[in-house]
Design a protein around this motif. Structure first.
Motif, mmCIF file in Angstrom:
data_model
loop_
_atom_site.group_PDB
_atom_site.id
_atom_site.type_symbol
_atom_site.label_atom_id
_atom_site.label_comp_id
_atom_site.label_asym_id
_atom_site.label_seq_id
_atom_site.Cartn_x
_atom_site.Cartn_y
_atom_site.Cartn_z
ATOM 1 N N LEU A 124 -4.979 -13.597 -6.824
ATOM 2 C CA LEU A 124 -5.827 -14.635 -6.238
ATOM 3 C C LEU A 124 -5.430 -16.015 -6.744
ATOM 4 C CD1 LEU A 124 -8.243 -15.272 -4.439
ATOM 5 C CD2 LEU A 124 -9.725 -14.960 -6.433
ATOM 6 N N ALA A 125 -5.185 -16.144 -8.045
ATOM 7 C CA ALA A 125 -4.794 -17.435 -8.616
ATOM 8 C C ALA A 125 -3.459 -17.909 -8.043
ATOM 9 C CB ALA A 125 -4.708 -17.323 -10.137
ATOM 10 N N ALA A 126 -2.521 -16.986 -7.859
ATOM 11 C CA ALA A 126 -1.215 -17.351 -7.305
ATOM 12 C C ALA A 126 -1.359 -17.880 -5.879
ATOM 13 C CB ALA A 126 -0.291 -16.133 -7.329
ATOM 14 N N PHE A 127 -2.211 -17.252 -5.091
ATOM 15 C CA PHE A 127 -2.418 -17.724 -3.724
ATOM 16 C C PHE A 127 -3.113 -19.081 -3.696
ATOM 17 C CE2 PHE A 127 -1.421 -13.460 -2.175
ATOM 18 C CZ PHE A 127 -0.767 -13.761 -0.996
ATOM 19 N N VAL B 69 -4.010 -13.270 4.782
ATOM 20 C CA VAL B 69 -2.966 -12.837 3.851
ATOM 21 C C VAL B 69 -3.544 -12.573 2.466
ATOM 22 C CG1 VAL B 69 -0.809 -13.520 2.747
ATOM 23 C CG2 VAL B 69 -1.186 -14.062 5.143
ATOM 24 N N VAL B 70 -4.457 -13.427 2.011
ATOM 25 C CA VAL B 70 -5.106 -13.210 0.711
ATOM 26 C C VAL B 70 -5.878 -11.892 0.723
ATOM 27 C CG1 VAL B 70 -6.922 -14.049 -0.831
ATOM 28 C CG2 VAL B 70 -5.234 -15.636 0.083
ATOM 29 N N PHE B 71 -6.529 -11.595 1.835
ATOM 30 C CA PHE B 71 -7.255 -10.327 1.967
ATOM 31 C C PHE B 71 -6.309 -9.145 1.756
ATOM 32 C CE2 PHE B 71 -8.071 -6.857 4.999
ATOM 33 C CZ PHE B 71 -9.250 -6.339 4.447
ATOM 34 N N ILE B 72 -5.169 -9.152 2.429
ATOM 35 C CA ILE B 72 -4.213 -8.047 2.313
ATOM 36 C C ILE B 72 -3.704 -7.925 0.881
ATOM 37 C CG2 ILE B 72 -1.956 -7.189 3.060
ATOM 38 C CD1 ILE B 72 -2.457 -8.604 5.747
ATOM 39 N N ALA B 73 -3.338 -9.056 0.272
ATOM 40 C CA ALA B 73 -2.739 -9.027 -1.059
ATOM 41 C C ALA B 73 -3.738 -8.625 -2.140
ATOM 42 C CB ALA B 73 -2.136 -10.395 -1.383
ATOM 43 N N VAL B 74 -4.942 -9.185 -2.103
ATOM 44 C CA VAL B 74 -5.924 -8.889 -3.144
ATOM 45 C C VAL B 74 -6.397 -7.441 -3.054
ATOM 46 C CG1 VAL B 74 -8.257 -9.424 -3.974
ATOM 47 C CG2 VAL B 74 -6.685 -11.274 -3.412
ATOM 48 N N VAL B 75 -6.639 -6.963 -1.835
ATOM 49 C CA VAL B 75 -7.038 -5.559 -1.679
ATOM 50 C C VAL B 75 -5.913 -4.638 -2.149
ATOM 51 C CG1 VAL B 75 -7.627 -3.771 -0.002
ATOM 52 C CG2 VAL B 75 -8.687 -6.026 0.164
ATOM 53 N N SER B 76 -4.678 -5.000 -1.857
ATOM 54 C CA SER B 76 -3.533 -4.211 -2.338
ATOM 55 C C SER B 76 -3.486 -4.202 -3.860
ATOM 56 C CB SER B 76 -2.227 -4.780 -1.781
ATOM 57 O OG SER B 76 -2.197 -4.714 -0.364
ATOM 58 N N ALA B 77 -3.710 -5.359 -4.467
ATOM 59 C CA ALA B 77 -3.716 -5.445 -5.926
ATOM 60 C C ALA B 77 -4.855 -4.628 -6.516
ATOM 61 C CB ALA B 77 -3.823 -6.899 -6.367
ATOM 62 N N PHE B 78 -6.011 -4.636 -5.845
ATOM 63 C CA PHE B 78 -7.167 -3.879 -6.346
ATOM 64 C C PHE B 78 -6.864 -2.384 -6.390
ATOM 65 C CE2 PHE B 78 -11.126 -1.552 -5.807
ATOM 66 C CZ PHE B 78 -11.917 -2.112 -6.802
ATOM 67 N N MET C 6 3.231 -4.109 -2.618
ATOM 68 C CA MET C 6 2.625 -4.681 -1.422
ATOM 69 C C MET C 6 2.087 -6.075 -1.701
ATOM 70 S SD MET C 6 1.957 -4.082 1.750
ATOM 71 C CE MET C 6 0.876 -4.637 3.061
ATOM 72 N N ALA C 7 1.348 -6.226 -2.791
ATOM 73 C CA ALA C 7 0.780 -7.528 -3.139
ATOM 74 C C ALA C 7 1.876 -8.559 -3.383
ATOM 75 C CB ALA C 7 -0.104 -7.388 -4.376
ATOM 76 N N ALA C 8 2.931 -8.147 -4.107
ATOM 77 C CA ALA C 8 4.024 -9.073 -4.408
ATOM 78 C C ALA C 8 4.797 -9.455 -3.145
ATOM 79 C CB ALA C 8 4.965 -8.444 -5.430
ATOM 80 N N ALA C 9 5.025 -8.486 -2.263
ATOM 81 C CA ALA C 9 5.776 -8.758 -1.038
ATOM 82 C C ALA C 9 5.011 -9.698 -0.120
ATOM 83 C CB ALA C 9 6.076 -7.440 -0.312
ATOM 84 N N VAL C 10 3.713 -9.494 0.006
ATOM 85 C CA VAL C 10 2.903 -10.363 0.866
ATOM 86 C C VAL C 10 2.879 -11.788 0.317
ATOM 87 C CG1 VAL C 10 0.576 -10.787 1.718
ATOM 88 C CG2 VAL C 10 1.499 -8.485 1.761
ATOM 89 N N PHE C 11 2.765 -11.917 -1.006
ATOM 90 C CA PHE C 11 2.769 -13.257 -1.601
ATOM 91 C C PHE C 11 4.111 -13.940 -1.378
ATOM 92 C CE2 PHE C 11 3.666 -16.023 -5.268
ATOM 93 C CZ PHE C 11 2.682 -16.981 -5.055
ATOM 94 N N ALA C 12 5.195 -13.196 -1.571
ATOM 95 C CA ALA C 12 6.525 -13.769 -1.345
ATOM 96 C C ALA C 12 6.694 -14.203 0.108
ATOM 97 C CB ALA C 12 7.604 -12.762 -1.732
ATOM 98 N N CYS D 37 4.859 -17.453 0.793
ATOM 99 C CA CYS D 37 5.528 -18.640 0.265
ATOM 100 C C CYS D 37 6.779 -19.011 1.055
ATOM 101 C CB CYS D 37 5.891 -18.418 -1.208
ATOM 102 S SG CYS D 37 4.476 -18.230 -2.313
ATOM 103 N N ILE D 38 7.474 -18.005 1.560
ATOM 104 C CA ILE D 38 8.765 -18.242 2.204
ATOM 105 C C ILE D 38 8.650 -18.488 3.707
ATOM 106 C CG2 ILE D 38 10.994 -17.133 2.751
ATOM 107 C CD1 ILE D 38 10.784 -15.702 0.050
ATOM 108 N N CYS D 39 7.648 -17.903 4.340
ATOM 109 C CA CYS D 39 7.619 -17.927 5.811
ATOM 110 C C CYS D 39 7.546 -19.340 6.379
ATOM 111 C CB CYS D 39 6.458 -17.072 6.335
ATOM 112 S SG CYS D 39 4.821 -17.735 5.988
ATOM 113 N N GLY D 40 6.792 -20.227 5.722
ATOM 114 C CA GLY D 40 6.697 -21.598 6.220
ATOM 115 C C GLY D 40 8.025 -22.325 6.149
ATOM 116 N N ILE D 41 8.739 -22.132 5.047
ATOM 117 C CA ILE D 41 10.048 -22.769 4.891
ATOM 118 C C ILE D 41 11.024 -22.211 5.921
ATOM 119 C CG2 ILE D 41 11.980 -23.093 3.309
ATOM 120 C CD1 ILE D 41 9.979 -22.863 1.012
ATOM 121 N N ALA D 42 11.000 -20.903 6.135
ATOM 122 C CA ALA D 42 11.883 -20.296 7.135
ATOM 123 C C ALA D 42 11.586 -20.841 8.524
ATOM 124 C CB ALA D 42 11.710 -18.775 7.118
#
Length: 236
Positions: free
Chosen positions: A128-131, A160-169, A175-181, A184-189
Motif C-alpha cells: 500500500l505504501a509503495a502504491f 490496481v491497488v485492490f489487486i495488489a493489496v489483496v494478493s499481498a494479503f 502477483m503483488a510485485a508484478a502488478v506494482f511493476a 509503474c511502467i505502463c504509463g511510461i510505455a
C-alpha cells in the motif's frame, strides 16, 4: 521417599483444579502447604499458572480476532455487492468504494494480526505504501507531453491497488510485485510507444492509454503465471 513421591503426585494432580478454582478448600490447603516445602511442586504450580494465563489470553485474543475479521469481511462483501448492484458507472465515488472497502479490510486485518503474522502485515502495508508513493509521483511529476502516467494514476489506481493489496494479503508475492511493476511502467510505455492521430474536428488523439492498459494487463498475467509455477513447484 515413596511417601514424598506420593505427596508430590497428589499435589500435581490437584494443581490444575486449584488453578482453575474448582478444588475443595481442603485440596487447596493441601497444595499450598505442600509447595511451601517442595521446590519441584512449587515450580510446577508457578509454570502452570503462567501457561494457563498465556493460553487463556491467547484464546481470548484469537476469538476476538476471528470475530473482528468476520465483521470486516462481511462488511466488505456487503459493500461490494451493493456497489455492483448500484452500478459501477453511477459516480466516481461509488466505483472507488468497491475497491477501497476490501483494501481497507485487508489492511485492518493484517495490522490486527501483526503478533502472529508479521510477514503478512509488512507485505500488505508495504504494498500500500509503495502504491501511495508511486501515485503521488505520477500525479505531481509530468515529464512527458501527453501525461499518460497521470491518466493511469487518475483512472486505474484504485483497481490496481485492490489487486495488489489483496494478493499481498493472501501472500501472493509475485502477483503483488508484478502488478506494482506494471503500474509503474505502463504509463511510461504508453508515452514512449504511443502515437498521435487527428479526429475529424481537428483535435489530437493519443493512443498511449491503450498501450498502458495492455502493458499493465501483461504484467498482471505474468504475475498470475509466476504464482501458478511457484504453487506447482511447492506441490512437487
Amino acid at each position: 521417599m515413596n511417601e514424598h513421591k506420593s505427596k508430590c503426585g497428589i499435589c500435581r494432580d490437584l494443581i490444575p483444579l486449584v488453578k482453575d478454582d474448582v478444588a475443595s478448600e481442603g485440596s487447596r490447603e493441601y497444595v499450598h502447604e505442600h509447595i511451601k516445602e517442595c521446590r519441584e511442586c512449587f515450580d510446577e504450580y508457578e509454570s502452570y499458572s503462567a501457561l494457563s494465563a498465556d493460553s487463556e489470553g491467547e484464546a481470548k485474543y484469537n476469538k476476538l480476532a476471528e470475530r473482528i475479521k468476520t465483521m470486516i469481511w462481511s462488511g466488505a462483501l456487503i459493500m461490494l455487492i451493493v456497489g455492483l448492484a448500484l452500478g459501477i458507472g453511477i459516480s466516481p465515488v461509488s466505483s472507488k468504494l468497491i475497491f477501497i472497502i476490501p483494501v481497507a479490510a485487508c489492511v485492518i486485518v493484517a495490522a490486527f494480526n501483526y503478533k502472529t503474522d508479521k510477514t503478512r502485515m509488512l507485505w500488505v502495508l508495504g504494498t500500500l505504501a509503495a502504491f501511495v508513493a508511486a501515485y503521488l509521483l505520477m500525479r505531481c511529476i509530468r515529464p512527458f507531453e501527453y501525461n499518460v502516467s497521470y491518466w493511469v494514476a487518475s483512472h486505474l489506481t484504485f483497481a490496481v491497488v485492490f489487486i495488489a493489496v489483496v494478493s499481498a494479503f493472501f501472500m501472493k508475492r509475485y502477483m503483488a510485485a508484478a502488478v506494482f511493476a506494471g503500474y509503474c511502467i505502463c504509463g511510461i510505455a504508453g508515452e514512449v510507444f504511443g502515437t498521435v492521430s487527428y479526429d475529424p474536428g481537428g483535435g489530437r488523439l493519443h493512443n498511449g492509454w491503450i498501450i498502458a492498459v495492455l502493458v499493465l494487463a501483461a504484467f498482471t498475467i505474468a504475475g498470475v503465471m509466476a504464482e501458478l509455477i511457484c504453487s506447482r513447484k511447492k506441490k512437487q
